[in-house]
Scaffold this motif. Structure first.
Motif, PDB file in Angstrom:
ATOM      1  N   SER A   1       3.536  -4.917  28.369  1.00 47.50           N
ATOM      2  CA  SER A   1       3.870  -5.085  26.674  1.00 47.50           C
ATOM      3  C   SER A   1       2.793  -6.259  26.104  1.00 47.50           C
ATOM      4  O   SER A   1       2.459  -5.745  24.929  1.00 47.50           O
ATOM      5  CB  SER A   1       5.296  -5.611  26.589  1.00 47.50           C
ATOM      6  OG  SER A   1       6.319  -4.308  26.983  1.00 47.50           O
TER       7      SER A   1
ATOM      8  N   LEU B   1       3.923  -5.345  13.456  1.00 49.81           N
ATOM      9  CA  LEU B   1       5.054  -5.509  14.271  1.00 49.81           C
ATOM     10  C   LEU B   1       6.175  -4.611  14.722  1.00 49.81           C
ATOM     11  O   LEU B   1       6.414  -4.376  15.909  1.00 49.81           O
ATOM     12  CB  LEU B   1       5.782  -6.953  14.015  1.00 49.81           C
ATOM     13  CG  LEU B   1       4.914  -8.210  13.803  1.00 49.81           C
ATOM     14  CD1 LEU B   1       5.828  -9.365  13.367  1.00 49.81           C
ATOM     15  CD2 LEU B   1       4.342  -8.580  15.138  1.00 49.81           C
TER      16      LEU B   1
ATOM     17  N   ALA C   1       6.632  -3.565  18.289  1.00 49.47           N
ATOM     18  CA  ALA C   1       8.124  -3.505  19.193  1.00 49.47           C
ATOM     19  C   ALA C   1       8.506  -2.302  19.648  1.00 49.47           C
ATOM     20  O   ALA C   1       8.941  -2.128  20.657  1.00 49.47           O
ATOM     21  CB  ALA C   1       8.894  -4.247  17.904  1.00 49.47           C
TER      22      ALA C   1
ATOM     23  N   SER D   1       6.559  -1.616  22.807  1.00 48.36           N
ATOM     24  CA  SER D   1       6.905  -2.504  23.929  1.00 48.36           C
ATOM     25  C   SER D   1       8.416  -1.919  24.469  1.00 48.36           C
ATOM     26  O   SER D   1       8.559  -1.908  25.508  1.00 48.36           O
ATOM     27  CB  SER D   1       7.160  -3.924  23.384  1.00 48.36           C
ATOM     28  OG  SER D   1       5.896  -4.569  23.113  1.00 48.36           O
TER      29      SER D   1
END
Length: 137
Positions: A67, A81, A85, A88
């Motif tokens: 990640s 982001l 996210a 990940s």
């Protein structure tokens, strides 16, 4: 066709979404994940000498390493982001969904690690398809 028309057509072709660009972006992320594992594994080996004896901890640390590598590359590529996210989460979910099978003894440690890595591919693909415009398709 004059120079202006050629330049415009080349620019339009370069900006056109494509499956190839989408696939190459996915490949870049896989490479970044591998780099994350290779670079961070020695840090974990030093900081946590018994890590490789705990399959669940090893899988979660590996998902973290992947990640981090992928997130850094996604930021370089200009992703926000939320996309980072989601991608990940795909790293972790592929292992988390298999934990009950490991704990029940249905999967060995090696099978758990292998299946977790295999499941990452469709998990990443789902995350990429959710935001296909960000990945060039």
């Amino acid at each position: 066709m004059n120079h202006t028309e050629t330049a415009h057509r080349t620019e339009a072709t370069a900006q056109r979404p494509s499956l190839l660009r989408f696939a190459l972006h996915g490949l870049e992320m896989v490479i970044a994940m591998i780099v994350g594992m290779v670079v961070l594994d020695p840090v974990w080996a030093f900081a946590w000498p018994g890590l490789h004896e705990n399959t669940v901890a090893q899988a979660l640390v590996m998902a973290t390493d992947m990640s981090i590598g992928m997130a850094v590359w996604m930021r370089v590529r200009g992703h926000g982001l939320p996309a980072i996210a989601e991608m990940s989460a795909a790293m972790y979910l592929s292992f988390l969904v298999l934990l009950p099978f490991l704990w029940a003894g249905v999967l060995s440690g090696m099978a758990f690690m292998t299946a977790g890595h295999v499941l990452m591919v469709p998990a990443m693909l789902i995350a990429m398809l959710r935001r296909r415009h960000e990945y060039g398709w």
